[in-house]
Design an enzyme around this catalytic site. Structure first.
Site: not given
Ligand code: HEM
Ligand code: MTE
Length: 467
Positions: A40, A65, A139, A186, A323
């Protein structure tokens, strides 16, 4: 047309590791991508985040993607289809106070479902300077209130018994829009490391109870001045906030900040209706929340209902009896919450997001990545990284936007490249320095406290180097 076997989502969900094979779904199709993981382009760790479930929520975050060649590549790994009965999971129909909570991103690491508390996976935490809304840590102390934006009013108690009642339209039209990029953290971020020293009470946050967004809204200062308050107030005053979320006894979530911070134009305190250019999501306070930059997240009250100015702090449990920081010698029999100040500005913090603890990294050039941040607008001026448990140090390269000194509300991301040799065991450490030359403590034990807050010791990650 080949006939593929049919699977339920539950069956797909059992394939989440190389031993059990790694399956994912896209639309109604099922893929075994075990052999693709290491190939990947975005890294093996990223694919694993979607293992056993749908790709769409992750791909929605990474537009690379949405190109035809990605789907073509995926097609090679097809092994089945979802059975036609597999409807999207039905919402909880029981009388559960949390049944009305919004849907969440499957990539979040959930620490508690009800109330919902979750952090972005470390693999994605510092990938971007602005955290995508879907991954921003959440949170919540209580169920998420359902708010009708057309009837919503913010009540601002003015001086002399007068009060403002502002609709969302009035807030937007009466006050200039102001935008601030700010990190929220937090007080319990990195609590899990503290509980390893000795058990503490609280959610077991890893390093992800911190996220960054560009917030849009109105300045709290402008609203307070409009309500009739002046810039100066004699003595010590507090601005108290109440949320629409209330506990079983009807007490709303509440918190307060000092008056001086609330009216200071340099403190950038916002009543925010936008997050990263979008309407505030329900989990983050829709339709209006407070954002207090540089201050512990607990004061940034979500689902804001009421603002009042008072000679005392908010009476809320979360201001008076939670807190707060204590000495390691204080336990649950001796703790007296009146003796410690409520946490406001947070201390300097940093953590390693890549590599992850226990990982086997390939020999050659290793890239270490992470975040660093300090409270009160103090900018991060340096991040030191050690690969040998602190014997020798190197200086990481800070990336991301350059802050205005004294108003550095957002984190710094950082990176360091270093050669590593096969067979080595590395103890990687990071520590940040802020503009006041504050540093992080080297170990957790001396800052241990019964609630597990303010956990900011050097972050340590052990990895091995493979061939
Ligand atoms: C890049 C395929 C799952 C994050 C890519 C690229 C391909 C690809 C082909 C290159 C695209 C290009 O530059 O043209 C896939 C396939 C997946 C998969 C087939 C599933 C099996 C995921 C997941 C994530 C992810 C689950 C995030 C949680 C990324 C990121 C890049 C990337 C961040 C960019 C990397 C860079 O620009 O250096 N993927 N991907 N991918 N993918 Fe996936
Ligand atoms: N405001 C309300 N009304 N209720 C909540 O439970 N959690 C606080 C704060 N503001 C809370 C709240 C706490 S402890 C944190 S760390 C931040 O919201 C988290 O904000 P987020 O959930 O947007 O990251």
């Amino acid at each position: 047309v080949p006939r593929y076997p049919l699977y339920t989502r539950e069956e797909v969900g059992r394939h989440r590791s190389p031993q059990d094979r790694i399956w994912v779904t896209h639309g109604t199709e099922v893929f075994d991508v075990t052999d693709f993981v290491e190939l990947h382009p975005g890294g093996a760790d990223k694919v694993l985040l979607a293992a056993g479930g749908a790709l769409e929520p992750f791909w929605a975050l990474y537009a690379v993607h949405s190109q035809p060649h990605v789907l073509e590549l995926l097609r090679e790994y097809k092994v089945g289809e979802l059975s036609p009965e597999e409807a999207p999971p039905a919402p909880d129909a029981t009388r559960d106070p949390f049944a009305g909570d919004p849907p969440r991103h499957p990539g979040l690491r959930v620490n508690s479902q009800k109330p919902f508390n979750a952090e972005p996976p470390a693999e994605l935490l510092a990938e971007r300077f602005l955290t995508p809304n879907e991954l921003f840590f959440t949170r919540n102390h209580l169920p998420v209130p359902a708010v009708d934006p057309s009837s919503y009013r913010l009540r601002v108690e003015g001086p002399g018994g007068r009060a403002l009642s502002l609709s969302l339209a009035e807030l937007r039209s009466r006050f200039p829009k102001h935008e601030v990029t700010a990190t929220l953290q937090c007080a319990g971020n990195r609590r899990s490391e503290m509980s390893r020293v000795r058990p503490v009470k609280g959610l077991s946050w890893d390093i992800g109870a911190i996220s960054t967004a560009r917030w849009g809204g109105v300045r709290l200062r402008d609203v307070l001045l409009d309500a009739g308050f002046s810039e100066e107030r004699e003595g010590e005053w507090h601005v108290c906030f109440e949320g629409l979320d209330a506990d079983a006894a009807g007490a709303p979530y509440g918190a307060s900040i000092p008056y001086g911070r609330a009216v200071s134009p340099a403190a950038d305190v916002l009543l925010a209706y936008e997050m990263n250019g979008e309407e505030l999501p329900r989990d983050h306070g829709f339709p209006l929340r407070v954002v207090v930059p540089g201050v512990v997240g607990a004061r940034s009250v979500k689902w804001l209902q009421r603002v009042a100015v008072s000679p005392t702090e908010s009476p809320s449990h979360w201001q008076r009896n939670d807190y707060k920081g204590f000495s390691p010698c204080v336990d649950w029999d001796t703790v007296d919450y009146t003796t410690a100040p409520a946490i406001q500005e947070l201390p300097v913090q940093s953590a390693i997001t890549h590599p992850r603890p226990g990982a086997a990294v390939p020999e050659g050039e290793l890239t270490v990545k992470g975040y660093a941040w300090s409270g009160g607008g103090r900018e991060v001026v340096r991040v030191d990284v050690s690969l040998d448990g602190g014997r020798t140090w190197r200086v990481a390269r800070l990336t991301g936007e350059r802050p205005v000194p004294g108003r550095a509300w957002a984190w710094a991301l950082w990176e360091l490249q270093a050669p590593v040799t096969a067979g080595a065991e590395l103890e990687i450490i990071c520590k940040a320095v802020d503009g006041s030359y504050n540093v992080q403590p080297d170990t957790v034990a001396p800052i241990w406290n019964l609630r597990g807050v303010l956990s900011n010791a050097w972050h340590r990650v052990h990895v091995t180097v493979s061939r």
